[in-house]
Scaffold this motif. Structure first.
Motif, short mmCIF file in Angstrom:
data_model
loop_
_atom_site.label_atom_id
_atom_site.label_comp_id
_atom_site.label_asym_id
_atom_site.label_seq_id
_atom_site.Cartn_x
_atom_site.Cartn_y
_atom_site.Cartn_z
N LYS A 167 0.70 -1.21 -0.05
CA LYS A 167 0.04 0.14 -0.01
C LYS A 167 0.91 1.14 0.10
N GLU A 168 1.80 1.21 0.74
CA GLU A 168 2.89 2.37 0.91
C GLU A 168 3.30 2.63 -0.52
N ILE A 169 4.08 1.47 -1.25
CA ILE A 169 4.57 1.47 -2.39
C ILE A 169 3.52 2.29 -3.60
N ASP A 170 2.14 1.80 -3.52
CA ASP A 170 1.31 2.58 -4.47
C ASP A 170 0.84 3.85 -3.99
N ARG A 171 1.07 4.25 -2.73
CA ARG A 171 1.07 5.49 -2.56
C ARG A 171 2.20 6.46 -2.85
N LEU A 172 3.57 6.00 -2.60
CA LEU A 172 4.46 6.57 -3.24
C LEU A 172 4.60 6.95 -4.63
N LYS A 173 3.98 5.59 -5.25
CA LYS A 173 4.05 5.71 -6.98
C LYS A 173 3.12 6.78 -7.46
N GLU A 174 1.97 6.80 -6.54
CA GLU A 174 0.95 7.90 -7.04
C GLU A 174 1.32 9.34 -6.69
#
Length: 292
Positions: A167-174
């Motif tokens: 989830k954190e990776i997805d947020r950072l990618k966003e």
């Protein structure tokens, strides 16, 4: 006193210089008008150039601010990308740890799936009427699954950590994508402003050439104005000289006429006096002569 031929030539000279004075004055006025018109054009173009240069400064400042924001956004994007790469490496380590735990405890079923199965079995026992032997059998299955779940608790911890990390990776990618989109928007705006600077700069170059031409024409007519001014003064001076000579000639001729008239009157007066001496009768003309 001038002869008739000399007088005629003198008057011709006066008329010629009077004509030259009028011509020089007309040319002077025309040159002055054209000189001022070109000067005004030059000044108007200079004001336009000044206004455009001011606009270029403003556009450059705007472009520099946009470029600065692009740089800041790139740094921000790089920061998110660096964070993302770090988190992805951490996620890979967790996946390796998950595989190692699965091999160590010989876990073939996903712990989450086991937990869901336990919850379903417990719900069945609580909500349904089940025969004693069947209930006993279900309780045995639940016990075995709970044991299996306990054995996979370490795997559950790793999987939970992996989910949170994903989830954190997805947020950072966003966030990285947002920074990237912002960079593209700012870069596009910066390029548009830069093209405007080039366009206005080209217009300034064109106006500078026009101003140079206007100044050249102004200088030409200024030179003509000075030339006509000198010519006008020269012809005025010559006209004054010849006019004085005609005035002097008129005075001399007038003096000659007056002297001739005086001599005529003196002779007539002598004649009248002779008449008086001889006792002759005076005429009206004789009386008028005596009065003069």
């Amino acid at each position: 006193m001038l002869s008739g031929k000399e007088r005629k030539k003198l008057y011709q000279e006066v008329e010629e210089h009077r004509r030259k004075v009028v011509e020089a004055r007309n040319n002077l006025n025309l040159a002055d008008q054209q000189k001022e018109e070109w000067f005004e054009k030059k000044e108007n173009i200079s004001e336009e150039i000044t206004s455009m240069i001011k606009k270029i400064r403003e556009l450059r400042e705007k472009r520099d601010n946009l470029t600065k924001k692009v740089k800041e956004s790139k740094e921000e994007r790089q920061k998110y990308n660096d964070f993302t790469r770090g988190k992805i490496e951490e996620f890979k380590h967790l996946m390796k740890e998950k595989d190692n735990i699965s091999k160590r405890y010989k876990i073939k079923t996903d712990p989450v799936k086991i937990k869901l199965e336990i919850e379903k079995l417990e719900e069945k026992l609580e909500t349904e009427v089940v025969a004693f032997d069947k209930e006993k059998k279900l309780m045995g299955v639940i016990k075995l699954k709970k044991k299996e779940l306990d054995e996979s608790s370490e795997l559950m911890r790793v999987l939970e950590k992996a989910r949170n990390l994903s989830k954190e990776i997805d947020r950072l990618k966003e966030q990285s994508d947002k920074s990237h989109n912002r960079i593209q928007g700012l870069a596009k705006s910066s390029q548009e402003v830069h093209l405007k600077i080039i366009d206005v700069s080209k217009n300034v170059d064109v106006l500078k050439k026009k101003r140079a031409w206007a100044y050249k024409k102004f200088s030409e007519f200024k030179k003509k104005f000075s030339g006509f001014n000198v010519l006008l003064k020269e012809n005025l001076m010559k006209l004054n000289i010849f006019s004085r000579r005609t005035s002097e000639d008129k005075e001399k001729r007038w003096d000659k006429v007056e002297k001739k008239k005086e001599r005529f009157i003196e002779e007539k007066q002598k004649e009248v006096k002779e008449k008086l001496k001889k006792g002759k009768k005076l005429t009206t003309e004789d009386i008028l002569i005596m009065q003069q």
